[in-house]
Design a protein around this motif. Structure first.
Motif, PDB file in Angstrom:
ATOM      1  N   UNK A 272       0.831  -1.204   0.000  1.00 26.46           N
ATOM      2  CA  UNK A 272       0.000   0.000   0.000  1.00 26.46           C
ATOM      3  C   UNK A 272       0.864   1.253   0.000  1.00 26.46           C
ATOM      4  N   UNK A 273       1.904   1.280   0.869  1.00 23.34           N
ATOM      5  CA  UNK A 273       2.770   2.460   0.944  1.00 23.34           C
ATOM      6  C   UNK A 273       3.508   2.679  -0.372  1.00 23.34           C
ATOM      7  N   UNK A 274       4.028   1.598  -0.981  1.00 25.66           N
ATOM      8  CA  UNK A 274       4.750   1.771  -2.248  1.00 25.66           C
ATOM      9  C   UNK A 274       3.802   2.191  -3.365  1.00 25.66           C
ATOM     10  N   UNK A 275       2.572   1.674  -3.343  1.00 26.05           N
ATOM     11  CA  UNK A 275       1.601   2.105  -4.345  1.00 26.05           C
ATOM     12  C   UNK A 275       1.301   3.589  -4.247  1.00 26.05           C
ATOM     13  N   UNK A 276       1.208   4.111  -3.021  1.00 27.02           N
ATOM     14  CA  UNK A 276       0.978   5.550  -2.851  1.00 27.02           C
ATOM     15  C   UNK A 276       2.172   6.358  -3.358  1.00 27.02           C
ATOM     16  N   UNK A 277       3.396   5.850  -3.090  1.00 22.15           N
ATOM     17  CA  UNK A 277       4.587   6.555  -3.570  1.00 22.15           C
ATOM     18  C   UNK A 277       4.640   6.554  -5.094  1.00 22.15           C
ATOM     19  N   UNK A 278       4.315   5.437  -5.728  1.00 22.47           N
ATOM     20  CA  UNK A 278       4.307   5.394  -7.187  1.00 22.47           C
ATOM     21  C   UNK A 278       3.238   6.321  -7.763  1.00 22.47           C
TER      22      UNK A 278
ATOM     23  N   UNK B 234       2.326   9.119  -6.444  1.00 23.14           N
ATOM     24  CA  UNK B 234       2.870  10.481  -6.354  1.00 23.14           C
ATOM     25  C   UNK B 234       3.828  10.776  -7.506  1.00 23.14           C
ATOM     26  N   UNK B 235       4.531   9.748  -7.976  1.00 27.52           N
ATOM     27  CA  UNK B 235       5.476   9.936  -9.083  1.00 27.52           C
ATOM     28  C   UNK B 235       4.797   9.843 -10.448  1.00 27.52           C
ATOM     29  N   UNK B 236       3.485   9.628 -10.460  1.00 27.58           N
ATOM     30  CA  UNK B 236       2.752   9.553 -11.717  1.00 27.58           C
ATOM     31  C   UNK B 236       2.712   8.174 -12.337  1.00 27.58           C
ATOM     32  N   UNK B 237       3.247   7.167 -11.647  1.00 23.45           N
ATOM     33  CA  UNK B 237       3.232   5.796 -12.164  1.00 23.45           C
ATOM     34  C   UNK B 237       1.917   5.141 -11.737  1.00 23.45           C
ATOM     35  N   UNK B 238       0.845   5.452 -12.463  1.00 20.49           N
ATOM     36  CA  UNK B 238      -0.482   4.960 -12.091  1.00 20.49           C
ATOM     37  C   UNK B 238      -0.577   3.439 -12.232  1.00 20.49           C
ATOM     38  N   UNK B 239       0.016   2.899 -13.291  1.00 21.58           N
ATOM     39  CA  UNK B 239      -0.064   1.456 -13.495  1.00 21.58           C
ATOM     40  C   UNK B 239       0.693   0.708 -12.399  1.00 21.58           C
ATOM     41  N   UNK B 240       1.896   1.206 -12.060  1.00 22.40           N
ATOM     42  CA  UNK B 240       2.644   0.572 -10.978  1.00 22.40           C
ATOM     43  C   UNK B 240       1.913   0.672  -9.650  1.00 22.40           C
ATOM     44  N   UNK B 241       1.298   1.840  -9.414  1.00 22.41           N
ATOM     45  CA  UNK B 241       0.523   2.007  -8.178  1.00 22.41           C
ATOM     46  C   UNK B 241      -0.637   1.022  -8.137  1.00 22.41           C
ATOM     47  N   UNK B 242      -1.317   0.832  -9.288  1.00 18.77           N
ATOM     48  CA  UNK B 242      -2.445  -0.090  -9.345  1.00 18.77           C
ATOM     49  C   UNK B 242      -1.996  -1.523  -9.080  1.00 18.77           C
ATOM     50  N   UNK B 243      -0.839  -1.912  -9.616  1.00 15.83           N
ATOM     51  CA  UNK B 243      -0.324  -3.265  -9.377  1.00 15.83           C
ATOM     52  C   UNK B 243      -0.037  -3.486  -7.895  1.00 15.83           C
ATOM     53  N   UNK B 244       0.586  -2.488  -7.235  1.00  8.48           N
ATOM     54  CA  UNK B 244       0.882  -2.639  -5.803  1.00  8.48           C
ATOM     55  C   UNK B 244      -0.396  -2.734  -4.980  1.00  8.48           C
ATOM     56  N   UNK B 245      -1.385  -1.922  -5.316  1.00 10.05           N
ATOM     57  CA  UNK B 245      -2.642  -1.960  -4.565  1.00 10.05           C
ATOM     58  C   UNK B 245      -3.372  -3.284  -4.788  1.00 10.05           C
ATOM     59  N   UNK B 246      -3.304  -3.789  -6.016  1.00 13.81           N
ATOM     60  CA  UNK B 246      -3.906  -5.104  -6.274  1.00 13.81           C
ATOM     61  C   UNK B 246      -3.233  -6.196  -5.447  1.00 13.81           C
TER      62      UNK B 246
ATOM     63  N   UNK C 192      -9.868   5.408  -5.164  1.00  8.15           N
ATOM     64  CA  UNK C 192      -9.492   6.773  -5.559  1.00  8.15           C
ATOM     65  C   UNK C 192      -8.672   6.755  -6.846  1.00  8.15           C
ATOM     66  N   UNK C 193      -7.800   5.742  -6.986  1.00  7.41           N
ATOM     67  CA  UNK C 193      -6.975   5.657  -8.192  1.00  7.41           C
ATOM     68  C   UNK C 193      -7.836   5.344  -9.420  1.00  7.41           C
ATOM     69  N   UNK C 194      -8.803   4.436  -9.261  1.00  7.82           N
ATOM     70  CA  UNK C 194      -9.709   4.156 -10.388  1.00  7.82           C
ATOM     71  C   UNK C 194     -10.464   5.429 -10.798  1.00  7.82           C
TER      72      UNK C 194
END
Length: 737
Positions: free
Chosen positions: A493-499, A501-513, A531-533
């Motif tokens: 969850x924390x890494x997904x939020x950091x990604x 913030x950097x604009x890596x939406x796909x990476x953030x989605x993978x971490x949250x999944x 929120x990301x969706x």
């Protein structure tokens, strides 16, 4: 006039287009069986010439009259010699007998043909009636099956609702009993229906056999009567008829066999459908039982977590008592030798600037998740304890040292008690809570130097780096934490939020999944993915994630509010109103929920209900200019001009640059006949927002009302250039003169 966030209401009427539905009826034609006509051979009978004179020899009995045939005797027949040899003049009686014989034979043949036609028509009608009866019976059975399925569905829904309301062991037992009873009832009902169908089919078969038997008896009577009139002809005809009957019986037997095979196939299909439905019902019941069991386990886990929290709170309280005892002991031993003094100091936990003033609750809440005092499930330990402290600080003051100490999780407490090397981690947590991210990172560096395999230290240092604006450094810490503990959903969850913030939406989605895969009940991850969706534009998936989060924590107003706004954007007003209502039930002081629910009610035509919600929102927070503006619009629509004017005035006094309120107040002035005041307010709205198309359009209407058409046309053309289609139509129709 307009609502906040929507285009301004136009003072214009738009044509309404009504659509009419045209329906066409269907007609069906009934075609009866064709009529039979005489065959060519029958017509040939009438064209035969009169029979020649017949010589009757004494004692001879083989005559054509006795045979019943309509064919004339051959000239070279042995029974009738040629006329030139006999020289018997024809008599009147012979001619009449021959004519009568031919007429009788012709009549019998016509009667036979008519009988055959009647039999054929009766067979066709019987077959059509049987097909129609079969179709009606199939339709009735389908309707009964549909009604039974609906009844079963209603009964199943009612049973599921009752199962939901019961608890634990009693619910499980009741479900098992209901399931057994329902299965038995379904089995008995299916068996009864099959028995009824079988009996009905047997009755139909018996009726058909009886009808065929009666027809056969009638046919035999007719044949017998015809046989009495022409015995020889009947014998030949009986032979042909017997052969035909055998053929018909063979065909009927084949049809009956085919119908029986078809019936057996349909019964087998019905049995398979019944078995499939029973299996589906059993599967649904099993799923319901699993869901109840899962809910029971969740309740047990919640109770266990609550017990652990109470035990931990008690443990922290004991630690604080021990610390106070250690402080008092250190004060009592202060006058002793330096060695004793040093030894006593080892019992004292480090303190953070003892004279630092207390922290306000609002400032403390800036450093904890904004869950609005709602219970948190499946979040990190720091988030849970931080929210509990913020929720319990009802007097408005919180000691920062106690805030920091409470953020130590179980693993860190064990580490401190075991070897005394966790002091830097304690201080790092305190600095992280206070927002001193640089000092927090420095303390985490020291703590990690002593213990390099603690994934929680890397996780917390990553959070400190996020607060310090170093998202890339945070991701590196999260990667290291995951290498040490790859099953920790909070790190994903924390890494997904950091990604994110950097604009890596796909990476953030993978971490949250991945976080949700590891922990299906991770509310914080479900909310963040929702929120990301929403950011990615997939509102349906966002609503689905918020719905899952709400199912796990129904009293969380944050998730309810997010889902309500998304439903509002997807035109699901009724569902959005339901969510806002739930928020108000859980958090009665939620001014925004009252406001947005009121706005939806206003859009749906419930103006009085909207005013009630606006009133409640303003009672909670009186300084909301947008709520005052919308309430003014609602009052204006109901004809409460004085109250509407007061609301617009208050909104403008709270927000002097509120162009929408000036435009709406101008519309109210126009409505009450104060045209110059209306023009003044429209002008003020345009000065604040030069691109305000509605203000130009409305000012044009007011200028036309004071006979200043030239200025009105200028305003309409300006509004049209800003995209207002009504103004374009007015400029085209009114300004071309």
């Amino acid at each position: 006039m307009q609502h906040t966030g929507n285009p301004a209401q136009q003072v214009a009427l738009k044509p309404k287009i009504s659509k009419q539905d045209q329906t066409k009826g269907n007609s069906s034609d009934l075609i009866g069986p064709p009529l039979s006509s005489l065959s060519a051979s029958d017509e040939a009978v009438d064209r035969h010439p009169p029979a020649p004179p017949v010589a009757i020899s004494p004692g001879s009995t083989d005559l054509s009259l006795q045979s019943g045939t309509s064919q004339p005797l051959a000239a070279d027949s042995q029974l009738i010699p040629p006329q030139d040899s006999l020289q018997i003049p024809p008599t009147e009686s012979n001619n009449q007998a021959a004519t009568r014989q031919r007429g009788e034979a012709k009549r019998l043949k016509e009667l036979e043909q008519q009988r055959l036609v009647a039999v054929q028509q009766a067979a066709q009608q019987a077959q059509a009636a049987q097909q129609e009866q079969a179709r009606v019976e199939a339709k009735r059975q389908q309707e009964e099956l549909r009604k039974q399925q609906e009844q079963l569905a209603l009964a199943e829904a009612k049973r599921l609702k009752e199962l939901e309301q019961q608890r634990l062991v009693a619910v499980q037992q009741a479900a098992q009993q209901a399931q057994a009873a329902q299965q038995e009832q379904a089995r008995v009902e299916a068996k009864r229906q099959q028995e009824e169908q079988r009996k009905q089919q047997e009755q139909l078969a018996l009726a058909e056999a009886k009808r065929l038997k009666e027809l056969e008896q009638q046919r035999l009577v007719a044949v017998q009567q015809a046989a009495q009139q022409a015995q020889a002809a009947q014998q030949e005809q009986a032979r042909v008829e017997a052969k035909r009957q055998q053929e018909e019986q063979r065909k009927q037997q084949e049809q009956l066999a085919f119908a029986e095979a078809k019936r057996l196939k349909e019964l087998e299909q019905q049995r398979l459908i019944a078995v499939q439905q029973a299996a589906q019902q059993a599967q649904a019941a099993q799923q319901e039982q699993a869901r109840v069991e899962a809910k029971r386990q969740q309740e047990e886990q919640r109770k266990q977590q609550e017990q652990q929290r109470l035990a931990k709170a008690k443990y922290l309280e004991q630690l604080e008592q021990h610390r106070q005892i250690a402080i008092r002991l250190s004060e009592q031993l202060a006058s002793k030798s330096q060695a004793v003094h040093d030894q006593a100091n080892k019992l004292v936990l480090p303190k953070l600037e003892p004279e630092q003033p207390a922290l306000k609750l609002q400032e403390a809440l800036r450093h904890v998740p904004s869950n609005q005092q709602a219970p948190i499930t499946n979040s990190s330990t720091e988030e849970k304890q931080g929210v509990r402290i913020a929720s319990s600080a009802l007097n408005g003051l919180v000691n920062p040292a106690s805030l920091g100490a409470s953020l130590i999780n179980n693993a860190q407490l064990d580490f401190v008690d075991r070897d005394g090397q966790g002091q830097e981690a304690v201080l790092a947590n305190q600095f992280l809570l206070r927002g001193d991210y640089s000092e927090s990172i420095r303390k985490y560096d020291i703590a990690l130097a002593a213990k390099t395999t603690d994934s929680s230290l890397y996780l917390n240092r990553g959070r400190a780096r996020i607060g310090n604006g170093d998202s890339n450094g945070a991701i590196k810490d999260y990667d290291t934490a995951l290498s040490l503990n790859p099953k920790d959903s909070s790190i994903y969850l924390a890494r997904g939020q950091a990604r994110d913030l950097l604009g890596d939406k796909q990476g953030a989605l993978e971490d949250l999944n991945r976080a949700i895969e590891l922990n299906k009940n991770f509310v914080a991850a479900l909310k963040r993915r929702g929120a990301l969706w929403a950011e990615l534009g997939d509102k349906e998936k966002a609503i689905k994630d918020y719905t899952l989060a709400i199912a796990l924590n129904p009293s969380n107003p944050e998730s309810l509010y997010a889902r309500a706004t998304l439903r509002e954007e997807t035109a699901s007003q009724a569902e959005a109103i339901s969510d806002y209502t739930k928020i108000i039930e859980v958090f009665p002081a939620h001014a925004a929920a009252y406001f947005r629910r009121g706005r939806l009610k206003d859009e749906l035509g419930d103006t009085k209900g909207a005013i009630g919600d606006y009133d409640n929102s303003l009672q909670i927070s009186p300084s909301q200019a947008n709520v005052l503006n919308n309430r003014g619009l609602a009052k204006s629509n109901l004809g409460y001009s004085s109250g509407a004017l007061d609301d617009f005035n208050k909104a403008i006094s709270l927000k002097p640059d509120y162009s929408i309120a000036f435009n709406n107040r101008g519309a109210l002035f126009f409505k009450t006949g104060k045209l110059q005041a209306a023009i003044s307010d429209y002008t003020k709205a345009i000065e604040i927002n030069p691109s305000y198309a509605s203000a130009y359009s409305n000012r044009g209407i007011a200028l036309e009302a004071v006979n200043n058409l030239a200025s009105a046309c200028r305003d309409w053309r300006k509004a049209a250039s800003l995209g207002d289609q009504d103004s374009l139509a007015w400029a085209t129709s009114q300004c071309s003169r």
